[in-house]
Design a protein around this motif. Structure first.
Motif, PDB file in Angstrom:
ATOM      1  N   SER A 287       0.668  -1.237   0.079  1.00  0.00           N
ATOM      2  CA  SER A 287      -0.048  -0.105  -0.019  1.00  0.00           C
ATOM      3  C   SER A 287       0.988   1.202   0.147  1.00  0.00           C
ATOM      4  N   THR A 288       0.301   2.393  -0.719  1.00  0.00           N
ATOM      5  CA  THR A 288       0.953   3.653  -0.840  1.00  0.00           C
ATOM      6  C   THR A 288       0.506   4.482   0.606  1.00  0.00           C
TER       7      THR A 288
ATOM      8  N   ARG B 214       5.159  -2.149   2.130  1.00  0.00           N
ATOM      9  CA  ARG B 214       6.156  -0.942   1.421  1.00  0.00           C
ATOM     10  C   ARG B 214       6.688  -0.346   2.709  1.00  0.00           C
ATOM     11  N   ASP B 215       7.791   0.229   2.555  1.00  0.00           N
ATOM     12  CA  ASP B 215       8.553   0.849   3.407  1.00  0.00           C
ATOM     13  C   ASP B 215       8.072   2.409   3.632  1.00  0.00           C
ATOM     14  N   LEU B 216       7.058   2.538   4.368  1.00  0.00           N
ATOM     15  CA  LEU B 216       6.430   3.710   4.897  1.00  0.00           C
ATOM     16  C   LEU B 216       6.552   3.925   6.432  1.00  0.00           C
ATOM     17  N   PRO B 217       6.856   5.240   6.773  1.00  0.00           N
ATOM     18  CA  PRO B 217       6.810   5.458   7.950  1.00  0.00           C
ATOM     19  C   PRO B 217       5.823   4.841   9.013  1.00  0.00           C
ATOM     20  N   VAL B 218       4.652   4.882   8.735  1.00  0.00           N
ATOM     21  CA  VAL B 218       3.362   4.297   9.582  1.00  0.00           C
ATOM     22  C   VAL B 218       3.869   3.052   9.557  1.00  0.00           C
ATOM     23  N   LEU B 219       4.198   2.180   8.649  1.00  0.00           N
ATOM     24  CA  LEU B 219       4.254   0.675   8.575  1.00  0.00           C
ATOM     25  C   LEU B 219       5.458   0.282   9.470  1.00  0.00           C
TER      26      LEU B 219
ATOM     27  N   PHE C 211       4.829  -2.043  12.820  1.00  0.00           N
ATOM     28  CA  PHE C 211       5.592  -3.456  12.509  1.00  0.00           C
ATOM     29  C   PHE C 211       6.802  -3.750  12.810  1.00  0.00           C
ATOM     30  N   GLY C 212       7.651  -2.529  12.771  1.00  0.00           N
ATOM     31  CA  GLY C 212       8.903  -2.635  13.276  1.00  0.00           C
ATOM     32  C   GLY C 212       9.800  -3.752  12.522  1.00  0.00           C
ATOM     33  N   PRO C 213      10.519  -4.426  13.292  1.00  0.00           N
ATOM     34  CA  PRO C 213      11.327  -5.652  12.370  1.00  0.00           C
ATOM     35  C   PRO C 213      10.401  -7.026  12.378  1.00  0.00           C
ATOM     36  N   ALA C 214       9.140  -6.882  12.354  1.00  0.00           N
ATOM     37  CA  ALA C 214       8.393  -8.130  12.458  1.00  0.00           C
ATOM     38  C   ALA C 214       8.067  -8.549  11.033  1.00  0.00           C
ATOM     39  N   VAL C 215       8.290  -7.697  10.260  1.00  0.00           N
ATOM     40  CA  VAL C 215       7.969  -7.821   8.628  1.00  0.00           C
ATOM     41  C   VAL C 215       9.241  -7.389   7.923  1.00  0.00           C
ATOM     42  N   LEU C 216       9.117  -7.852   6.535  1.00  0.00           N
ATOM     43  CA  LEU C 216      10.175  -7.243   5.621  1.00  0.00           C
ATOM     44  C   LEU C 216       9.654  -6.331   4.518  1.00  0.00           C
ATOM     45  N   TYR C 217      10.573  -5.359   4.111  1.00  0.00           N
ATOM     46  CA  TYR C 217      10.036  -4.042   3.512  1.00  0.00           C
ATOM     47  C   TYR C 217      10.672  -3.827   2.178  1.00  0.00           C
ATOM     48  N   GLY C 218      10.069  -3.150   1.196  1.00  0.00           N
ATOM     49  CA  GLY C 218      10.360  -2.929  -0.122  1.00  0.00           C
ATOM     50  C   GLY C 218       9.946  -1.622  -0.478  1.00  0.00           C
ATOM     51  N   THR C 219      10.344  -0.876  -1.440  1.00  0.00           N
ATOM     52  CA  THR C 219      10.057   0.593  -1.698  1.00  0.00           C
ATOM     53  C   THR C 219       9.625   0.604  -3.171  1.00  0.00           C
ATOM     54  N   GLY C 220       9.620  -0.262  -3.854  1.00  0.00           N
ATOM     55  CA  GLY C 220       9.140  -0.584  -5.301  1.00  0.00           C
ATOM     56  C   GLY C 220       9.267  -1.924  -5.749  1.00  0.00           C
TER      57      GLY C 220
ATOM     58  N   SER D  79      12.576  -4.091  -4.937  1.00  0.00           N
ATOM     59  CA  SER D  79      12.917  -4.406  -3.627  1.00  0.00           C
ATOM     60  C   SER D  79      11.838  -5.311  -2.948  1.00  0.00           C
ATOM     61  N   LEU D  80      10.564  -5.125  -3.217  1.00  0.00           N
ATOM     62  CA  LEU D  80       9.321  -5.947  -2.965  1.00  0.00           C
ATOM     63  C   LEU D  80       9.649  -7.186  -3.405  1.00  0.00           C
ATOM     64  N   ALA D  81       9.893  -7.364  -4.569  1.00  0.00           N
ATOM     65  CA  ALA D  81      10.525  -8.679  -5.066  1.00  0.00           C
ATOM     66  C   ALA D  81      11.426  -9.575  -4.255  1.00  0.00           C
ATOM     67  N   ASP D  82      12.541  -8.822  -4.199  1.00  0.00           N
ATOM     68  CA  ASP D  82      13.734  -9.129  -3.175  1.00  0.00           C
ATOM     69  C   ASP D  82      13.023  -9.755  -1.719  1.00  0.00           C
ATOM     70  N   SER D  83      12.290  -8.807  -1.294  1.00  0.00           N
ATOM     71  CA  SER D  83      11.662  -9.150   0.301  1.00  0.00           C
ATOM     72  C   SER D  83      10.852 -10.416  -0.018  1.00  0.00           C
ATOM     73  N   LEU D  84       9.925 -10.559  -1.048  1.00  0.00           N
ATOM     74  CA  LEU D  84       9.143 -11.642  -1.300  1.00  0.00           C
ATOM     75  C   LEU D  84       9.799 -12.992  -1.464  1.00  0.00           C
ATOM     76  N   ARG D  85      10.775 -12.778  -1.972  1.00  0.00           N
ATOM     77  CA  ARG D  85      11.776 -14.016  -2.374  1.00  0.00           C
ATOM     78  C   ARG D  85      12.310 -14.392  -0.915  1.00  0.00           C
ATOM     79  N   THR D  86      13.011 -13.660  -0.292  1.00  0.00           N
ATOM     80  CA  THR D  86      13.377 -14.046   1.053  1.00  0.00           C
ATOM     81  C   THR D  86      12.286 -14.643   1.645  1.00  0.00           C
ATOM     82  N   ALA D  87      10.984 -13.994   2.056  1.00  0.00           N
ATOM     83  CA  ALA D  87      10.067 -14.414   2.756  1.00  0.00           C
ATOM     84  C   ALA D  87       9.619 -16.150   2.438  1.00  0.00           C
ATOM     85  N   ILE D  88       9.716 -16.304   1.126  1.00  0.00           N
ATOM     86  CA  ILE D  88       8.946 -17.562   0.608  1.00  0.00           C
ATOM     87  C   ILE D  88      10.139 -18.725   0.599  1.00  0.00           C
TER      88      ILE D  88
END
Length: 345
Positions: free
Chosen positions: A259-260, A281-286, A290-299, A302-311
């Motif tokens: 989300s944007t 998405r790497d937003l201040p509110v998120l 969530f802090g370090p409990a999730v992985l982040y991406g900006t586009g 990086s979203l693909a890289d984080s999804l790959r890591t998570a999976i």
């Protein structure tokens, strides 16, 4: 205390989920709670605790009606039906109900930028007119303070964590996004990110949800063309039944939350409760929520890289931290804090 909570729909959107859960928690604490809403397509998407009164005002679709016309009609229909004199507290959860309610408390879940004049005016009035303000995160409260000089009180969402933790996961191998296909949900970026995961065999992209007041047909057409150009075939489920959602979430290899704009991220917190890795998405509110409990991406990259890591490399420690975070947010606590706030008024 006689409390009216107002929302704009009976369909499963974040603000509606929040309204019902808060109403039930307030009623469980002995309060006299009524939920007012526009009945878009029938009753609420799930059963509601009978201790909560429900006033769903009939509101039928009008073929050919523009977004602006629908906004104005929504405000007028709810305003004509609602009598604030019966309540000690009138609490609106969105710009439509805040415009309809008159003098009220308003929760500003997130801020948005609208191009439809009627909606832009609705959004502005729903910030400046209420006499008291709440936000579900400090980041959004800071935006309100910066933009309007108003300092909302922050009360985070609760989470029905046990419902998602206890679910039987659906079988399959998929990335899940909840909230439909629309600009604020970052749907285009998610398709672009997913296309970069084509080497992961049998991985599917699933979208759930999507009921909204707004007309995103042009965005959806462009989304479908983008997916075809990238050779991605997303599965678009539309609204998912309340009882089926936890299993769908629990079966995901990863939960995508690009989300944007968000106020809290309730759907992602529910995924954490189910033990599912989340990529946001790497937003201040998120970052705040969530802090370090999730992985982040900006586009997309990086979203693909984080999804790959998570999976490919799921992290049990992060999963445990995410589940603990979700269980730490209870609706009972949120309701108690709301009561303290109401009494302060």
């Amino acid at each position: 205390m006689r409390i009216a909570l107002l929302t704009y729909s009976t369909r499963p959107r974040g603000g509606v989920v929040h309204t019902l859960a808060l109403a039930e928690a307030l009623a469980a604490l002995g309060q006299d709670v009524t939920v007012w809403t526009l009945a878009r397509g029938g009753g609420f998407f799930r059963p509601v605790d009978p201790r909560v009164r429900l006033c769903a005002v009939p509101f039928e679709d009008v073929p050919g009606e523009s977004v602006g016309e629908r906004i104005l009609r929504s405000i007028e229909v709810l305003r004509e039906a609602f009598d604030p004199s019966a309540y000690d507290i009138v609490h609106a959860q969105d710009c439509i109900s805040a415009n309809a309610a008159g003098r009220c408390v308003r929760t500003i879940h997130h801020l948005d930028t609208f191009t439809t004049p009627e909606l832009a005016a609705c959004h502005e009035r729903a910030i400046v007119s209420p006499y008291a303000h709440l936000c579900v995160s400090s980041a959004v409260a800071a935006e309100v303070r910066s933009g309007w000089g108003i300092s909302p009180t922050v009360i985070p969402n609760g989470v029905d964590a046990a419902r998602f933790a206890a679910a039987t996961p659906l079988p399959g191998f998929y990335v899940l996004a909840v909230g439909g296909i629309e600009p604020r949900k970052g749907s285009w970026d998610l398709v672009r990110a997913f296309a970069r995961l084509s080497d992961i065999s049998d991985l599917r992209l699933v979208f759930a949800g999507g009921e909204t007041l707004f007309d995103y047909r042009d965005y959806r057409v462009a989304f479908d063309q983008l997916a075809a150009d990238l050779d991605v075939t997303p599965e678009v489920l539309g609204p998912v039944a309340h009882d089926e959602l936890p299993g769908l979430v629990g079966g995901a290899a990863a939960f995508a939350f690009p989300s944007t704009k968000e106020g809290f991220g309730l759907a992602a917190m529910e995924a954490l409760a189910g033990g599912v890795p989340v990529v946001a998405r790497d937003l201040p509110v998120l970052r705040e929520v969530f802090g370090p409990a999730v992985l982040y991406g900006t586009g997309p990259d990086s979203l693909a890289d984080s999804l790959r890591t998570a999976i490919v490399k799921p992290d049990p420690a992060r999963a445990a931290a995410g589940r603990a975070l979700a269980f730490a947010h209870t609706w009972t606590d949120a309701a108690r804090r709301h009561l303290d706030f109401y009494r302060s008024l």
